[in-house]
Design an enzyme around this catalytic site. Structure first.
Site, PDB file in Angstrom:
ATOM      1  N   GLU A 138      34.078   4.521  25.127  1.00 31.94           N
ATOM      2  CA  GLU A 138      33.888   3.256  25.851  1.00 31.94           C
ATOM      3  C   GLU A 138      35.105   2.379  25.639  1.00 31.94           C
ATOM      4  O   GLU A 138      36.050   2.767  24.947  1.00 31.94           O
ATOM      5  CB  GLU A 138      32.604   2.561  25.372  1.00 31.94           C
ATOM      6  CG  GLU A 138      32.593   2.290  23.882  1.00 31.94           C
ATOM      7  CD  GLU A 138      31.254   1.805  23.344  1.00 31.94           C
ATOM      8  OE1 GLU A 138      30.511   1.134  24.075  1.00 31.94           O
ATOM      9  OE2 GLU A 138      30.972   2.082  22.165  1.00 31.94           O
ATOM     10  N   LEU A 176      27.755   1.876  22.581  1.00 33.89           N
ATOM     11  CA  LEU A 176      26.749   0.828  22.652  1.00 33.89           C
ATOM     12  C   LEU A 176      26.001   0.974  23.977  1.00 33.89           C
ATOM     13  O   LEU A 176      26.623   1.239  25.012  1.00 33.89           O
ATOM     14  CB  LEU A 176      27.410  -0.553  22.588  1.00 33.89           C
ATOM     15  CG  LEU A 176      26.385  -1.689  22.514  1.00 33.89           C
ATOM     16  CD1 LEU A 176      25.738  -1.736  21.137  1.00 33.89           C
ATOM     17  CD2 LEU A 176      27.018  -3.026  22.840  1.00 33.89           C
ATOM     18  N   TYR A 224      24.764  -8.672  16.294  1.00 32.91           N
ATOM     19  CA  TYR A 224      24.996  -9.812  17.182  1.00 32.91           C
ATOM     20  C   TYR A 224      24.619  -9.470  18.609  1.00 32.91           C
ATOM     21  O   TYR A 224      24.368  -8.309  18.936  1.00 32.91           O
ATOM     22  CB  TYR A 224      26.455 -10.281  17.080  1.00 32.91           C
ATOM     23  CG  TYR A 224      27.474  -9.417  17.785  1.00 32.91           C
ATOM     24  CD1 TYR A 224      27.807  -8.153  17.297  1.00 32.91           C
ATOM     25  CD2 TYR A 224      28.115  -9.854  18.939  1.00 32.91           C
ATOM     26  CE1 TYR A 224      28.749  -7.370  17.948  1.00 32.91           C
ATOM     27  CE2 TYR A 224      29.057  -9.075  19.595  1.00 32.91           C
ATOM     28  CZ  TYR A 224      29.374  -7.831  19.092  1.00 32.91           C
ATOM     29  OH  TYR A 224      30.296  -7.049  19.742  1.00 32.91           O
ATOM     30  N   LYS A 266      24.554  -2.787  17.425  1.00 33.47           N
ATOM     31  CA  LYS A 266      25.570  -3.804  17.744  1.00 33.47           C
ATOM     32  C   LYS A 266      25.900  -4.617  16.494  1.00 33.47           C
ATOM     33  O   LYS A 266      25.479  -5.757  16.338  1.00 33.47           O
ATOM     34  CB  LYS A 266      25.086  -4.694  18.897  1.00 33.47           C
ATOM     35  CG  LYS A 266      26.215  -5.490  19.566  1.00 33.47           C
ATOM     36  CD  LYS A 266      25.739  -6.056  20.878  1.00 33.47           C
ATOM     37  CE  LYS A 266      26.679  -7.084  21.463  1.00 33.47           C
ATOM     38  NZ  LYS A 266      27.974  -6.570  21.896  1.00 33.47           N
TER      39      LYS A 266
HETATM   40  N1  PLP Z   1      30.410  -1.430  24.354  1.00 36.15           N
HETATM   41  C1  PLP Z   1      30.857  -2.181  23.344  1.00 36.15           C
HETATM   42  C2  PLP Z   1      31.571  -1.551  22.215  1.00 36.15           C
HETATM   43  C3  PLP Z   1      30.653  -3.578  23.363  1.00 36.15           C
HETATM   44  O1  PLP Z   1      31.089  -4.340  22.351  1.00 36.15           O
HETATM   45  C4  PLP Z   1      29.979  -4.157  24.469  1.00 36.15           C
HETATM   46  C5  PLP Z   1      29.728  -5.601  24.542  1.00 36.15           C
HETATM   47  O2  PLP Z   1      30.073  -6.357  23.682  1.00 36.15           O
HETATM   48  C6  PLP Z   1      29.550  -3.323  25.499  1.00 36.15           C
HETATM   49  C7  PLP Z   1      29.771  -1.953  25.406  1.00 36.15           C
HETATM   50  C8  PLP Z   1      28.840  -3.872  26.716  1.00 36.15           C
HETATM   51  O3  PLP Z   1      27.528  -4.226  26.394  1.00 36.15           O
HETATM   52  P1  PLP Z   1      26.765  -5.363  27.200  1.00 36.15           P
HETATM   53  O4  PLP Z   1      26.809  -4.955  28.640  1.00 36.15           O
HETATM   54  O5  PLP Z   1      25.402  -5.335  26.656  1.00 36.15           O
HETATM   55  O6  PLP Z   1      27.503  -6.630  26.955  1.00 36.15           O
END
Ligand code: PLP
Length: 286
Positions: A182, A206, A32, A150
C-alpha cells in the site's frame, strides 16, 4: 487556538498534558483514527469507529467509550473549533502506568489515554493535487507484520514519505516480496480497462475505510473489482493508478518510479470514483 479533547475534558491545546510514562509515548502502544469532515459533517464515521474497536481488541486495550459518546466528542470538537472542512484525529493508548515496563499495566488501575484534536483544512475536497495527480516512488516495505491494526507506530511510513520528498515526489508505494502492499498512508490501486485492481485484505495492509466504500461504489458503477496483489512493473503499464484514504479520498497517481502512467494525466476512472465517493459520502455524512 484549538480546543482539544483529553480524557473526558475539553481544553485549550496548550493545556493538554500527557504523562511521560504514557505507553503511547514510550512504546507506540496505541491506536488511532482519522475521520474527515466535509461541510461540518463526519465522513464514514461508523466505519472508523468500527475499525477502532477492532484495533483496540487486537491489542487488548480497553474500549474507553461507547460509539455514541465518541460520536458526540467528534461533533463537539467540530462545533467548538468551527470546522467546515478538515479532519478529526483520535488516538487511544494503553495509558500511563507509574513506571516503564514491557508488561501491560493492570487495566483496572491504568485507564487508556484518549486524545482527539481537529485539523482545519478549508476546501479539503477541492485539493489541486486531485486535478493533476501525484507522483510516487516505490520503497521496500519494512513495517511490522500487523499492518491491519492502525497503530501509532508511524516511523517507517514517515521515513517512506521523506524518501519520496527527497526524490522530489509526493508519496511512496511500499513493496514486499515484489508485490505492492500500500502507500505510506493510503491504499494503492491500478486500473486496466474497466477493472480496478487493489491488494486483497490481510495482515499486510490496513483495511481502509475509504477502500471499502470506493470498491462498493465501483461495483455499483458496473466496474470490475479484482482484489489481488500487483507489481510495480504491472502498475507502470496500467491505464491508471490511484490511492484512497480518509483525507485524500480518491487521488490519481500519474507517475511511478519516474515512469508516466498512461499519458501522465489523471484518466477517467479515478476522477469519476472520486466524484462518486465525495457525492455519496456527503449524502450520508453525520
Ligand atoms: N493504509 C495506511 C497505511 C494508512 O495509514 C491509511 C490511512 O491512514 C490507509 C491505508 C487508508 O485508510 P482509510 O481509508 O481508512 O483512511
Amino acid at each position: 487556538m484549538r480546543t482539544v479533547y483529553l480524557n473526558g475534558e475539553y481544553v485549550p491545546e496548550n493545556e493538554a498534558q500527557v504523562s511521560i510514562f504514557d505507553r503511547g509515548f514510550l512504546m507506540a502502544d496505541g491506536v488511532y483514527e482519522v475521520t474527515s469532515v466535509l461541510g461540518g459533517k463526519l465522513i464514514d464515521f461508523a466505519g472508523h469507529a468500527k475499525r477502532l474497536e477492532r484495533s483496540l481488541g487486537e491489542l487488548d486495550i480497553q474500549k474507553p467509550a461507547a460509539f455514541d459518546d465518541l460520536l458526540d466528542i467528534h461533533r463537539e470538537l467540530v462545533t467548538r473549533n468551527d470546522i467546515t472542512d478538515g479532519m478529526i484525529y483520535l488516538q487511544i493508548t494503553r495509558g500511563a502506568p507509574d513506571d516503564r515496563d514491557f508488561v501491560y499495566p493492570d487495566p483496572e488501575t491504568t485507564k487508556p489515554t484518549v486524545v482527539l484534536f481537529t485539523q482545519n483544512k478549508p476546501g479539503l475536497a477541492d485539493s489541486p493535487a486531485a486535478k493533476v495527480g501525484i507522483k510516487v516512488i516505490s520503497i521496500e516495505d519494512q513495517r511490522w507484520a500487523r499492518r491491519d491494526i492502525k497503530t501509532v507506530q508511524l516511523l517507517y511510513p514517515s521515513m517512506a514519505k521523506m524518501a519520496a520528498k527527497a526524490a522530489g515526489k509526493d508519496d511512496a508505494w511500499m513493496v514486499e516480496d515484489g508485490m505492492v502492499t500500500e502507500g505510506s498512508s493510503n491504499n494503492a490501486y491500478i486500473v486496466k480497462g474497466n477493472t480496478i485492481i487493489t491488494r486483497h485484505l490481510g495482515n499486510e495492509i490496513l483495511h481502509g475505510i475509504t477502500r471499502a466504500a470506493v470498491l462498493r461504489f465501483a461495483r455499483e458503477a458496473q466496474m470490475t473489482v479484482e482484489e489481488r496483489s500487483f507489481t510495480i512493473a504491472e502498475a507502470q503499464e496500467a491505464d491508471e493508478a490511484f490511492i484512497t484514504s480518509a483525507s485524500t479520498f480518491v487521488m490519481p497517481v500519474v507517475e511511478i518510479d519516474d515512469k508516466q502512467i498512461g499519458d501522465g494525466k489523471p484518466g477517467s476512472i479515478a476522477p469519476r470514483l472520486r466524484e462518486i465517493y465525495l457525492d455519496e459520502s456527503r449524502k450520508v455524512a453525520i
